[in-house]
Structures are given as structure tokens and as C-alpha cells.
Write an enzyme that holds these catalytic residues in place. Structure first.
Site, PDB file in Angstrom:
ATOM      1  CD  GLU A  51      -3.060   0.833   2.186  1.00 42.00           C
ATOM      2  OE1 GLU A  51      -3.997   0.170   1.692  1.00 42.00           O
ATOM      3  OE2 GLU A  51      -3.038   1.190   3.378  1.00 42.00           O
ATOM      4  CE  LYS A  53      -1.626   3.174   5.740  1.00 41.00           C
ATOM      5  NZ  LYS A  53      -2.543   2.316   6.547  1.00 41.00           N
ATOM      6  CE  LYS A 112      -7.433  -0.460   1.924  1.00 39.52           C
ATOM      7  NZ  LYS A 112      -6.407  -0.128   2.820  1.00 39.52           N
ATOM      8  CD  GLU A 160     -11.555  -2.888   5.244  1.00 35.63           C
ATOM      9  OE1 GLU A 160     -10.596  -2.752   4.461  1.00 35.63           O
ATOM     10  OE2 GLU A 160     -11.865  -2.037   6.087  1.00 35.63           O
ATOM     11  CG  ASN A 181      -9.200  -3.474   8.462  1.00 31.55           C
ATOM     12  OD1 ASN A 181      -8.050  -3.666   8.886  1.00 31.55           O
ATOM     13  ND2 ASN A 181      -9.647  -2.278   8.131  1.00 31.55           N
ATOM     14  CD  GLU A 214      -8.532  -5.367   4.108  1.00 31.77           C
ATOM     15  OE1 GLU A 214      -9.303  -5.772   3.254  1.00 31.77           O
ATOM     16  OE2 GLU A 214      -8.717  -4.298   4.714  1.00 31.77           O
ATOM     17  CB  SER A 215      -4.934  -3.521   9.251  1.00 34.20           C
ATOM     18  OG  SER A 215      -5.676  -2.850   8.269  1.00 34.20           O
TER      19      SER A 215
HETATM   20  O1  LIG Z   1      -1.026   0.226   7.344  1.00 29.85           O
HETATM   21  P1  LIG Z   1      -1.418  -1.154   7.693  1.00 29.85           P
HETATM   22  O2  LIG Z   1      -1.682  -1.359   9.153  1.00 29.85           O
HETATM   23  O3  LIG Z   1      -0.452  -2.168   7.144  1.00 29.85           O
HETATM   24  O4  LIG Z   1      -2.831  -1.411   6.992  1.00 29.85           O
HETATM   25  C1  LIG Z   1      -3.005  -1.396   5.586  1.00 29.85           C
HETATM   26  C2  LIG Z   1      -4.503  -1.397   5.227  1.00 29.85           C
HETATM   27  O5  LIG Z   1      -5.057  -2.601   5.670  1.00 29.85           O
HETATM   28  C3  LIG Z   1      -5.222  -0.190   5.837  1.00 29.85           C
HETATM   29  O6  LIG Z   1      -4.676   0.951   5.273  1.00 29.85           O
HETATM   30  C4  LIG Z   1      -6.724  -0.209   5.616  1.00 29.85           C
HETATM   31  C5  LIG Z   1      -7.534  -1.278   5.651  1.00 29.85           C
HETATM   32  N1  LIG Z   1      -8.811  -0.936   5.413  1.00 29.85           N
HETATM   33  C6  LIG Z   1      -8.873   0.380   5.229  1.00 29.85           C
HETATM   34  C7  LIG Z   1      -9.953   1.215   4.947  1.00 29.85           C
HETATM   35  C8  LIG Z   1      -9.714   2.547   4.758  1.00 29.85           C
HETATM   36  C9  LIG Z   1      -8.434   3.070   4.896  1.00 29.85           C
HETATM   37  C10 LIG Z   1      -7.342   2.267   5.172  1.00 29.85           C
HETATM   38  C11 LIG Z   1      -7.557   0.914   5.351  1.00 29.85           C
END
Ligand SMILES: O=P(O)(O)OC[C@@H](O)[C@@H](O)c1c[nH]c2ccccc12
Length: 254
Positions: A51, A53, A112, A160, A181, A214-215
Site C-alpha cells: 500500500e 499511504k 483505497k 472488507e 481488517n 488486512e492491517s
Molecule cells: O497500514 P497497515 O496497518 O499495514 O494497513 C493497511 C490497510 O489494511 C489499511 O490501510 C486499511 C484497511 N482498510 C482500510 C480502509 C480505509 C483506509 C485504510 C484501510
């Protein structure tokens, strides 16, 4: 066909209501041809969606980065797809970022953002996304209608979820690519148990599509634990923080 956002809690509600207030359709360019998101993620081994960001509500400023440089580094490092934030206020992204990345790399791209109006799907397609994020916590029972609209436009979707209830909605809606997520978007709290728990539940309910965790991922061992259950993982912050994006990605997947 807009979701009722008045009851969406916390940061997620704030961002989504702001986005909804900004939608004002305008003429879009002809959509370019794009590679399949789903196919790219289905290649053997755990696929990484890397990603781009610059900032986030949970981290503040992460890195001032040229999205094209970042995406090229991700491509060299073995990413199977690239996620590009296009939300401007809290994530510092834009549709121009998406367009520029599209012109620079061959990988499928994910838009995104906080999709709360069908026009945002058209935009995603026109600016070169292969797929758009659909957040069930925002779209609720409209998730199926947005999925259908995306399909009509030749756009794929990453649907998601963060809770069991949202998972039910996503499965009912016919999601083919399901993202779980770990971050609760209302509170921004991360729990790495969420993805495996809901991932197993999705498979138990007969979900045969692409499963994406995710995340919150930053270590190789955490990714090892996803193998066998997940097809892909979405990683942003930990890569963006690394001095060398390509090396960081290689280290995580190698
Ligand atoms: O930065 P991380 O913790 O690696 O996460 C990425 C991504 O999953 C996260 O940006 C995200 C997941 N769902 C979202 C919805 C909106 C904005 C951002 C996100």
C-alpha cells in the site's frame, strides 16, 4: 443508492460523511484496460498487496513519498498488487496518485477510499484501478448493490469486513475477494486475531473466493501464520516506514 451514514461510529463515520458530502459527478476519461486483481492474488504462495499511504488517522504522517517511486519499488520487491489511498483529508491521497501509478507499473491497483456513492466506482475505473475497496461497515445491506454496480463497470472489488455480522453480509452479497481488517475503523484499534478468526469462519461457511488479511502486519512470522488460510495480505504502514521499500518487502515475503 447511498448508504445511511448517520449512524456510522467514530473516525470511520467522520471520514465517510465528509467523502459523501464531496461527491459531485463530472465527465470522466475513457477507462484504460487493466489487469485482473483476483488473478494476480491467486498465484501460488501468499500474495502481498503493498500500500501507498502517506499518512493515516492512526499514525499521523508516515512518510512524504512519491507514489510512483513507492509503487515501482513495490513492483521490484515482488508485490502482486498495489493499493493506492485516494482519500485526501486523513490519508493525504488523491486520484492523481492513482492515475500516475497506473501509468508507471503493470500491477493491478486497488483504489483505497471510502466508497459511499456509485460515482466513486466509475472514478476508480476511469483512473486505472482494477478494484475498489467496499467497506461493509459503511455500505451495510447495500454492499450487494455496489458489488453489482462494480461488476457492471468492469471493476473488481475487495469487500472488507471486521465483524461476524459484516462477514454474513459480505457472503450474502456474493463477494469474490474478501478482506478481513484487523483494524476496527471506528476506534482504530488493531487485533491480529481478527483475520484468522473470521477467515476460518468464512471458509467454514463455504467461501471459496480470495481471502485477504488486512492491517497491522510488520513481521515475517506474522505472515507465515497466514499461510494455508489466506491468499493475500495487505500491508501499508510497516513498509512505508522502511528506509528501503523494495528491501523491506523482499525481507517480509522472502
Ligand atoms: O497500514 P497497515 O496497518 O499495514 O494497513 C493497511 C490497510 O489494511 C489499511 O490501510 C486499511 C484497511 N482498510 C482500510 C480502509 C480505509 C483506509 C485504510 C484501510
Amino acid at each position: 443508492m447511498r448508504p445511511d451514514l448517520s449512524r456510522v461510529p467514530g473516525v470511520l463515520g467522520e471520514i465517510a460523511r465528509k467523502r459523501a458530502s464531496e461527491v459531485a459527478p463530472y465527465p470522466l476519461p475513457e477507462p484504460p484496460s487493466v489487469p485482473s486483481f483476483k488473478e494476480a492474488l491467486l498465484r501460488p504462495g501468499l500474495s502481498v498487496i503493498a500500500e501507498v499511504k502517506r499518512q493515516s488517522p492512526s499514525e499521523g504522517l508516515i512518510r512524504e513519498v512519491d507514489p510512483v517511486e513507492a509503487a515501482l519499488a513495490y513492483a521490484r520487491g515482488g508485490a502482486r498488487a498495489v493499493s493506492v489511498l485516494t482519500e485526501p483529508h486523513r490519508f493525504g491521497g488523491s486520484l492523481l496518485d492513482l492515475k500516475r501509478v497506473r501509468e508507471a507499473v503493470d500491477l493491478p491497483l486497488l483504489r483505497k477510499d471510502f466508497v459511499v456513492d456509485p460515482f466513486m466506482l466509475e472514478e476508480a475505473r476511469a483512473f486505472g484501478a482494477s478494484a475498489a475497496l467496499l467497506i461493509v461497515a459503511l455500505l451495510g445491506e447495500l454492499t450487494g448493490a455496489y458489488l453489482e454496480e462494480a461488476r457492471r463497470l468492469g471493476l473488481e472489488a475487495l469487500v472488507e469486513v471486521h465483524t461476524e455480522r459484516e462477514l454474513e453480509i459480505a457472503l450474502e452479497a456474493g463477494a469474490e475477494v474478501l478482506g478481513i481488517n484487523n483494524r476496527d475503523l471506528a476506534t482504530l484499534h488493531i487485533n491480529l486475531e481478527t483475520a484468522p478468526r473470521l477467515g476460518r469462519l468464512a471458509r467454514k461457511r463455504g467461501f471459496g473466493g480470495v481471502l485477504v488479511a488486512e492491517s497491522g502486519y510488520s513481521r515475517k512470522e506474522e505472515l507465515k501464520a497466514l499461510e494455508g488460510l489466506f491468499d493475500a495480505v495487505l500491508i501499508g504502514t510497516s513498509l512505508m516506514r522502511a528506509p528501503d521499500l523494495e528491501a523491506a518487502l523482499r525481507e517480509l515475503v522472502g
